[in-house]
Design an enzyme around this catalytic site. Sequence first.
Site, PDB file in Angstrom:
ATOM      1  N   LYS A 194      22.828 -52.610 -30.866  1.00  0.00           N
ATOM      2  CA  LYS A 194      22.010 -53.745 -31.310  1.00  0.00           C
ATOM      3  C   LYS A 194      21.268 -53.346 -32.588  1.00  0.00           C
ATOM      4  CE  LYS A 194      18.582 -57.059 -29.503  1.00  0.00           C
ATOM      5  NZ  LYS A 194      17.709 -57.377 -28.360  1.00  0.00           N
TER       6      LYS A 194
ATOM      7  N   SER B  50      17.867 -62.169 -26.970  1.00  0.00           N
ATOM      8  CA  SER B  50      18.196 -61.882 -28.348  1.00  0.00           C
ATOM      9  C   SER B  50      19.441 -61.022 -28.527  1.00  0.00           C
ATOM     10  CB  SER B  50      17.019 -61.171 -29.005  1.00  0.00           C
ATOM     11  OG  SER B  50      16.793 -59.915 -28.375  1.00  0.00           O
TER      12      SER B  50
ATOM     13  N   SER C 237      16.124 -60.101 -22.945  1.00  0.00           N
ATOM     14  CA  SER C 237      17.106 -60.057 -24.027  1.00  0.00           C
ATOM     15  C   SER C 237      18.346 -59.210 -23.751  1.00  0.00           C
ATOM     16  CB  SER C 237      16.450 -59.578 -25.328  1.00  0.00           C
ATOM     17  OG  SER C 237      15.630 -60.592 -25.842  1.00  0.00           O
TER      18      SER C 237
END
Lengths: 500, 496, 102
Positions: free
Chosen positions: B78, B153, B177
């Site tokens: 990420k 996210s 997330s």
Amino acid sequence: MALSYDDVVARYEPSLGLEVHVELNTETKMFCGCATVFGAPPNTQTCPVCLGMPGALPMVNEKAIESTIRIGLALNCAITPKSRFARKNYFYPDMPKNFQISQYDEPICTNGYLDVEVETDEGAKTFRIEIERVHMEEDTGKSLHVGGATGRIHGAEYSLLDYNRAGIPLVEIVTKVVSSTGKYAPEVAKAYVKELRDILRSLGVSDVKMEQGSLRCDANVSLAPIGSGKLGTRSETKNVNSLRSVERAVRGEMIRHAGLLDKGERVVQETRHFQEDTGATRSGRSKEQAEDYRYFPEPDLTPVAPDATWIEKLRSELPEKPSVRRARLQALWQVPDKEMAAMVNAGAVDLVEETVALGADPTKARGWWLGEISRLANEAEVELSSVSISPKEVARIVELIGAGELTDKLARQVVAAVIAGEGDPDSVIAAKGIKVVSDESSLIAAIEKAIADQPETAEKVRNGHLPAAGALIGAVMKETKGQADAARVRELLLGQLGQA
Amino acid sequence: MSELVRKSAAELGTLIAQGELSSREVTQAHLDQIAQTDSAIHAFLHVDVQGALAQADHADKSRGESNSPLHGVPLALKDVLAQKGVPTTCGSKILEGWRPPYDSTVVAKLKDSGIVILGKTNMDEFAMGSSTENSAYGPTRNPWDTNRIPGGSGGGSAAALAAMQAPLAIGTDTGGSIRQPAAVTGTVGVKPTYGGVSRYGLVAFSSSLDQAGPCARNVLDTALLHQVIAGYDPKDATSINAPVPDVVAAAKRADVRGMKIGVVKELSGDGYEKGVADRFAESLAILESQGAEIIEVSCPNFKFALGAYYLIAPSEASSNLARFDAMRYGLRVGDDGARSAEEVMSLTREAGFGPEVKRRIILGTYALSAGYYEAFYGSAQKVRTLITRDFAAAYEKVDVLVSPTTPTVAFKIGEKSDDPVAMYLSDVATIPVNLAGVASMSLPAGLSEGLPVGFQIIAPAMRDDRLYQVGGALERELHAKWNGPLTNQIPDLQVR
Amino acid sequence: MAGKSRISRDEVARIAALARITLGDDELTHLAGQIDGILDAVAVVQEAAGTDVPAMSHPLEISNVTRPDLIRPSLTPEEALSGAPASEESRFRVPQILGEEA
Ligand SMILES: [Mg+2]
Ligand SMILES: [Zn+2]
């Protein structure tokens, strides 16, 4: 027409609040392992943490906590069982994260005091300064303003930032409101900062160099009409970079406030900057709209909860209080009050103590430090402690004089050479071939020559006019390149002229 | 060969260790899969082709020296974690072009165990969002239906797993997330106990809530990755200095006999779609049939969780994101030589932050400001205590808690973009976990109208092993029923 | 819910300035409405406000996490400045700083 200070204090009562920021002398920064060397090339002591880079996290320096607790204990504070860091949020380019990690409602030390002595019309008087809090925080970076006239911020075209100083541990020491000082407010302020500086120095926690910014004082000053029982609006003066400036800034602000109040004007609550050249203060940012710092607990750090054992250990290791030590040494050395005060003012106490510890006579050691060495320090505009001659070297010089191997005059030459970096006393003496002329035959020859050269002067001495001997002694000293012992020359000369 | 990218990380690791496959082949296969599918999915913001192949070659060379079961296996990272020299944007324009001069601890641990980092995955800007639509670089699409969101996210990481672009991924979870994207993409994601994985180098959104965690397509792979990244870090003061629970053993044991499993009453009912509720009930039945005792538990203060979260997270974010000011790195806007630093800061932050980030910064600034602090931030902190007490009381009675991960399946892109409050509801079931700092997993429970449904397991702090124990048991039965991982059922997914 | 708003447009403007975010007129109006809606939704926490529950700012209860005062390598100035929008003489170059004298 400016008000006279006497006029101001006849009608107004001052209140003070003093905030002192101290840079600790830890090896590394408050929250990262970067070094803290003063004057290092720009941005060579920075890392992701102290540059506030995305993702980096702070980690508290244990030594900084210990130093802060020691400061708190030396200032008679209570140590908070569980204190926390908080973020103080405001934007400024010298602050990499745009928040300062500080402490807010849970500082590590609270409620202390410091007694300071000030000379008053009625003699020495002790004023107790109450300490509100001592807390830990981090320093900011340094900006260099380019393109403006004087490197000052206004009119600069751009600024250059060096973050070497960012994150250096700072301890902030805040007093409660100091009142009842009357006209002595400036002296009390100065005495407080000075006593605090001595304590910090004795603790060994900071370099306490005001000129380098490792000790910085902000002075809050307000005035109220005598007897009103109220507190006036305060101004906060920053940039006070010497002890003398502390006194000047407080006095100057008192006069300025009184001038405004006399005219029926308001004192604006604001930050002001002390200007070393004029001794006046200049308005900074107005604080009428109080800054909204949005303090909240620092989520990246854990609370500081020093256990009682640790605190008591630190307390037991505290050095003797400077004021106690001064009294002890004064008695030991049998120094008159005035002389002791001079020694304290010159920052000579430690130096004299060390010199005495190395075997020198206290009076002689004091004489050298306060006399010739202080004179040279003044000439070079540095503090006595920064002059490059050590107590060991001074003790050696005193020893050589005692042994008759140096005259006072020769010793002064040696001191100057040591300070100039030419080596220790013995090597200076060897290199320069300095030695007391003790061969009396050559002395007598020089004396006879002087008498022959100045027969009229010699005659005066023979007739009992002793002050005239000076000229002859001078000639002898010149002849022997100053290496003769002046006292012995005088003795021999007077003998020759029948005045012994 | 074409099916190589469907293999689990554990399998790939074994084949690489045995010399049956090289890390380079495996890495290249995944890079090819990215090249082939990412124009449709947009899971990656940066594919580090050269760097990944170099790491793979290095892994092949050092194969003999490693005893890491994931040595040579590729991973999608990420874009909120710093990797030295590789662009790190956090999905924001304000960090465009920034290459960190240091590695986050998670990245350092990945490198140490020979894992190959393929690139950086898309995310909602600064991890603020539940759909990955808030990325400044365009949304990621859900491989199950490219008109739908992949969650957020960490939508990029979850979508990369589902699209077979990587067998492993790292996510971060501040309010869900990791878990919500895992739920809507049919993958597995774990938010470890707060303090279980170092936050050093994780670009902070909300420091007291953020936690990086492992993501994969099955429970064992997730556990293997968990083991790599977890553990004490002297660079993170909030990292727990205690042994990491043996999550791999727990995943392998996968036995729930005698366990007490609590169903959180407050995380059901209104707002939970029927398909979601049905899959949840079926999963419970499986666990019960495996010998667990199912007990209903009430956590009455969970009703305050969303409110507390949307005060605490923005408050901390408003401070954490203050550093993005155009002075030291990243974007600088409006520096024409005449404007002041202050003006340039404000213009840069206006131009560099997207609407959701601005919304949260302003909300957080307000919640912390003089006069509002007690009513908002202060009250939210009290709620945090209440929620933590609810968990503590529940764990007196049960070993783990369970709920659906999300109330709904993946919604359509654009459906909630301008209704922040509706969007925030996506995380209603995941948020209490972060407020209390406990551990949680989402794993696939099946499909509802062709879209994945997530099953959430919540374990007490530092009992992350229980997530794997329960998740492993449930997965064993479900995989048997599905004939493999749920992601094998993604329609129209192109696999080379 | 409807009716009286919790936060005015001016207040949002003041807060935005405090957060150093320039906002255009339209953006301000739009944002003010949304912030108001969010505040309505989160105000539920105030039901817990009156209770004598202690505040909890962090999930961990550990204290005294520190490091020894030992020097670690710093970045080189080149690394430190590698992401800088502008630099000069090993320093970060920034526009003129207004406000207080440093
Ligand atoms: Mg301060
Ligand atoms: Zn540093």
